[in-house]
Design a protein around this motif. Sequence first.
Motif: not given
Length: 239
Positions: A81-84, A102-108, A114-121, A170-176
């Motif tokens: 699941d993209a949410h977990m 757009g198909m996900l119920h909680d995009q944030r 995605l931020r968690r699994v991708v290394r910094l940088g 863009a704001a959603l990405l920054r918020d995440a």
Amino acid sequence: MKIDNSAAAALHAPMTPVLEAILGTLPVPEGLLTDVGCGAGHKTALIRSTLNFAGPIVGIDCDRKALSAAARGGMWAIAGDAHMLPLRTACCDAAVCLATLGMLHDQRAALCELRRVVRLGGWLVIVTATTAWTFWSVRLRDWIQTVIAERERRGVDLLLTTPEPAADLAALLRDAGWREVRAGAFVIETGNEMSQRVLPLISQNDTRQLTQAEVREYDALVADADVELLPLMLVATGR
Ligand SMILES: C[S@@+](CC[C@H](N)C(=O)[O-])C[C@H]1O[C@@H](n2cnc3c(N)ncnc32)[C@H](O)[C@@H]1O
């Protein structure tokens, strides 16, 4: 409703030039790339060839049938699941999430995962579709297409502007937690084989860079422009 492969390919065709252009601005991953919502892996070949990337790709999707096809296309395909995401923290060098957000119920939540699994940088590319009311008439778009073609010939990079329709993404990405966020909106042209099927919208920032003659022409066109609901493709990248 089940979409057959050729219909899905036609639906996604406008994504190809945009994906190629965006991926072309990003470094080749040194390790794992994850494709979240990979479906049957229809974009795998495009991702590999555009990035010149022969490394490992792990596709995540909740549709097990699609995953079997994805696995045949040369990726590790994992149900999830993209949410977990079923991936370790910082195990990926890069991520794409195409026509799925757009198909996900909680995009944030998905963007945080995605931020968690991708290394910094490491980087992320999102492509998602939406619609927006806009005053861009067909005539206006034709004119902008001409201006953009001219600017591209002169090497001006319009892809990396942040037009207003993509500001929320863009704001959603920054918020995440994503940084160095770049976002753009592209009109999806329909029904005209002769025209390009995607067209960058120009932002207020871009209009400030137009010449006086271009501004006068722009104002004249805006004055008689119709309001219309446009299908848009939103694209964002983060690091
Ligand atoms: C329109 S398809 C796009 C497939 C592929 N990215 C492409 O561009 O060809 C959207 C995909 O998202 C998957 N999906 C939807 N919700 C999901 C979720 N919560 N977790 C994982 N995958 C999901 C669907 O199963 C489907 O394969």
